[in-house]
Write a protein that holds these residues in place. Structure first.
Motif, PDB file in Angstrom:
ATOM      1  N   SER A  98    -102.814  80.383  -7.211  1.00 25.41           N
ATOM      2  CA  SER A  98    -102.101  79.329  -7.935  1.00 25.41           C
ATOM      3  C   SER A  98    -102.909  78.976  -9.176  1.00 25.41           C
ATOM      4  O   SER A  98    -103.986  79.531  -9.418  1.00 25.41           O
ATOM      5  N   ASN A  99    -102.411  78.056  -9.956  1.00 22.40           N
ATOM      6  CA  ASN A  99    -103.144  77.689 -11.166  1.00 22.40           C
ATOM      7  C   ASN A  99    -104.094  76.527 -10.923  1.00 22.40           C
ATOM      8  O   ASN A  99    -104.433  75.782 -11.846  1.00 22.40           O
ATOM      9  N   ARG A 130    -109.447  73.128  -6.217  1.00 23.41           N
ATOM     10  CA  ARG A 130    -109.634  73.934  -5.008  1.00 23.41           C
ATOM     11  C   ARG A 130    -110.718  73.321  -4.116  1.00 23.41           C
ATOM     12  O   ARG A 130    -110.599  73.304  -2.889  1.00 23.41           O
ATOM     13  N   LEU A 161     -98.984  71.299  -7.230  1.00 20.05           N
ATOM     14  CA  LEU A 161     -99.215  72.747  -7.254  1.00 20.05           C
ATOM     15  C   LEU A 161     -98.026  73.490  -6.663  1.00 20.05           C
ATOM     16  O   LEU A 161     -97.598  74.529  -7.189  1.00 20.05           O
ATOM     17  N   TRP A 162     -97.496  72.971  -5.570  1.00 23.27           N
ATOM     18  CA  TRP A 162     -96.372  73.623  -4.897  1.00 23.27           C
ATOM     19  C   TRP A 162     -95.118  73.618  -5.771  1.00 23.27           C
ATOM     20  O   TRP A 162     -94.328  74.576  -5.750  1.00 23.27           O
ATOM     21  N   ASP A 165     -95.012  74.021  -8.897  1.00 26.36           N
ATOM     22  CA  ASP A 165     -95.149  75.110  -9.864  1.00 26.36           C
ATOM     23  C   ASP A 165     -94.980  76.483  -9.220  1.00 26.36           C
ATOM     24  O   ASP A 165     -94.507  77.419  -9.850  1.00 26.36           O
ATOM     25  N   ARG A 166     -95.405  76.569  -7.944  1.00 28.37           N
ATOM     26  CA  ARG A 166     -95.282  77.849  -7.231  1.00 28.37           C
ATOM     27  C   ARG A 166     -94.857  77.546  -5.798  1.00 28.37           C
ATOM     28  O   ARG A 166     -95.676  77.234  -4.952  1.00 28.37           O
ATOM     29  N   ASP A 184     -94.555  78.258  -2.746  1.00 30.66           N
ATOM     30  CA  ASP A 184     -94.994  79.140  -1.679  1.00 30.66           C
ATOM     31  C   ASP A 184     -95.017  78.342  -0.375  1.00 30.66           C
ATOM     32  O   ASP A 184     -95.548  77.233  -0.324  1.00 30.66           O
ATOM     33  N   LEU A 187     -98.405  76.999   0.655  1.00 27.85           N
ATOM     34  CA  LEU A 187     -98.807  75.755  -0.022  1.00 27.85           C
ATOM     35  C   LEU A 187     -98.122  74.554   0.621  1.00 27.85           C
ATOM     36  O   LEU A 187     -98.706  73.469   0.730  1.00 27.85           O
TER      37      LEU A 187
END
Length: 610
Positions: A45-46, A52, A264-265, A267-268, A270, A273
């Motif tokens: 992810s970014n 992190r 974050l999720w 944006d992506r 997944d 996530l």
């Protein structure tokens, strides 16, 4: 013991932060291992290294609570067993710890930190405030909840080897995940190390707030969010909480990590996530049961987000159910523990459905009345009628609804609207269940602050304006805190005294010989046999403090907080005597201070008979 002598070599101001740094490194390594095992794609992810790192810490700290809990279930929760288990786990995590350290070093080398003059000023003012608070945090006193049940429960469980039932301490029959971290700190370090676990969680919370604000708008909005939240006000006092042995920052950190992972999720999208998000909000509930609302709130938000992105309704509902199941899982071991100890998994609720140990439906009604209408205005005592209190609660709910509707008219950004609504629902549920007890609102107040700084950043996007606001807010926060300390607030103690204790030049007993709880505890320890059991009579009504923990007392303690417990019966004198015999009480402490009848604020049979 060699171990104790090594701990005592360093003054509190050094050994506390050193222990917390190592402990947090350990938690981060554990979180990194767990997330790697779950294949959560943080690296893909970014998320930047700081993001992190705090997410790994949150997951690691959440998972680590189950090590002492498991030892407690096995009747091996002693300091030696816990130290051995932590040492073995640390050895197993050594490769992960090395990876985390290398990653932190690489990230630090890559940072090109050339702060402007305004940012330097903000750093100095904010660091000054956090430094003053750190001095108080390194002093384990007999007030400010240092002597409360959070540390005491961990101490009693380490002494008994189990996470067993603690009569008269109602709140210990709930989710006690953060107290498990306290038990590790007490076993490996000392009470100063335990207190600074909460302080360290508070610092990581501030960092997570800044990282979330950066994703919502920019880094300068993050500085402003930190500064605004540090201002002491009737709804929030972060500096006081930072210096205290509470659990609020553990729950608030997990709830705010939920915001960061949610961003974050988005944006992506997944599923892994999403599982990480569910774990974070679930750990919030395992650290403080009132934060279980976070999982309840986040589930429909996840479903609506999925549906808005074009996911089929059936699949969105299925993923929402998957999310909720994972979010509830961290609390499940505590519900099992409560069921085994009290007969009621959701103690102290539903005592009319579940036959509950030392808890009748009648006493449950007293407890509910106290929590709804009196816990948040104890100082008012009988000055406020029950009708007035009910009106205040109703007005709070109506004001919350009206304010939220008005704010939504001015908000257009989807993420900010979601956080505003989540915060409003959280506070609404809290008011309905516990009245206007604002300390329980901390996660929602953080979410609302993120919304506010997002709006301010949109209105004044220039760095200089936002940083100037942040400097002003931090200066105000520092001024208010110093004003309280210089005026002699007993919960903060004196600045000079805190420094002498923290630097090892003095001790709490030498600086504050008039501290009655500490001196009383020392007297009890010196004048009772090791197998004594001590009853503190009318502690709440005499001293004006609730849920006396007796941390300084090296004997099991009980307190006659009649509105909070019914292990000690007050129906009549015979039942009272029998309950003392059942608990094995050998000594009774009666204060020579004035008994303030009616301190709770309302009358009930047990309170009258006390």
């Amino acid at each position: 013991m060699v171990y104790l002598s090594l701990v005592e070599l360093l003054p509190p101001i050094l050994r506390g932060p050193l222990f917390v740094a190592l402990f947090f490194w350990f938690c981060t390594a554990l979180g990194y291992r767990v997330l790697r095992w779950l294949r959560v794609p943080l690296a893909a992810s970014n998320a930047n290294p700081l993001e992190r790192g705090v997410i790994c810490f949150g997951v690691g700290a959440g998972v680590l609570q189950y090590l002492p809990l498991a030892l407690g279930f096995a009747h091996h929760l002693s300091p030696s067993w816990l130290r051995t288990a932590c040492a073995l786990l640390a050895l197993a995590l050594l490769p992960d710890a090395v990876h985390v350290a290398r990653g932190a070093f690489r990230a630090a080398r890559a940072i090109e930190f050339r702060p402007s003059r305004e940012v330097l000023i903000w750093l100095v003012v904010t660091a000054a405030l956090l430094g003053v608070v750190l001095l108080r945090a390194t002093v384990v006193a007999d007030m400010g909840d240092d002597d409360g049940y959070h540390l005491t429960a961990a101490k009693r469980w380490l002494a008994s080897g189990t996470v067993g039932y603690l009569p008269t301490f109602t709140n210990t029959n709930a989710a006690m995940g953060f107290e498990m971290l306290y038990s590790i700190a007490l076993a490996v370090c000392d009470p100063v190390g335990a207190k600074l676990v909460h302080y360290g969680a508070g610092l990581l919370l501030l960092l997570t707030i800044a990282l979330s604000a950066r994703r919502l708008s920019n880094v300068w909005a993050g500085l402003l969010a930190i500064s605004l939240l540090l201002i002491t006000n009737p709804l929030n006092s972060l500096p006081f909480l930072l210096a205290s042995a509470y659990v609020d920052f553990g729950a608030a950190l997990m709830a705010t990590l939920g915001v960061l992972v949610w961003l974050l999720w988005r944006d992506r999208q997944d599923t892994r996530l999403l599982a990480c998000l569910a774990l974070c909000v679930g750990f919030a509930g395992s650290f403080k049961i009132t934060a279980l609302t976070v999982a309840i709130i986040w589930s429909p938000l996840v479903i609506s987000e999925l549906y808005a992105r074009g996911t089929k309704r059936s699949r969105a509902l299925l993923q929402g159910a998957f999310f909720f199941a994972i979010a509830c899982a961290p609390v499940a071991p505590w519900l099992v523990r409560n069921w085994l100890e009290t007969g009621n998994p959701i103690y102290p609720l539903a005592s009319s459905i579940f036959p509950t140990r030392d808890w009748t439906p009648e006493h449950g009604a007293v407890f509910s009345r106290y929590m709804h209408y009196y816990s948040w205005a104890v100082a008012s005592g009988a000055e406020l009628s029950l009708g007035a209190r009910r009106m205040i609660v109703l007005l709070a709910e109506l004001s919350l609804l009206a304010g939220t509707l008005v704010a939504l008219r001015f908000l257009r950004e989807r993420r900010a609207r979601a956080l505003l609504i989540c915060g409003a629902v959280f506070i609404g549920i809290s008011i309905a269940s516990t009245g206007v007890y604002a300390r329980y609102w901390l996660p929602a107040l953080i979410w609302w602050t993120l919304v506010l700084v997002t709006l301010l950043a949109q209105r004044w996007p220039e760095r200089r304006v936002l940083v100037s606001m942040a400097i002003g807010a931090s200066a105000l926060a520092l001024g208010l805190h110093l004003r309280r300390q210089l005026r002699g607030d007993p919960k903060l103690l004196s600045l000079a005294g805190n420094w002498r204790i923290a630097s090892g030049q003095s001790t709490f007993a030498r600086e504050y010989p008039e501290a009655y709880v500490y001196t009383l505890s020392e007297y009890i320890n010196a004048h009772t046999p090791p197998n004594a059991r001590v009853l503190m009579v009318s502690f709440y009504s005499t001293f004006g403090a609730s849920s006396f923990g007796g941390f300084w007392v090296d004997r099991p303690c009980y307190a006659t907080d009649t509105h909070l417990e019914s292990a000690i019966r007050f129906g009549d004198f015979q039942s009272f005597k029998q309950s003392l015999q059942r608990l094995g009480v050998t000594h009774i402490v009666i204060s020579d201070q004035l008994f303030t009848a009616g301190r709770v604020g309302f009358d009930f049979a047990a309170g009258k008979n006390e």
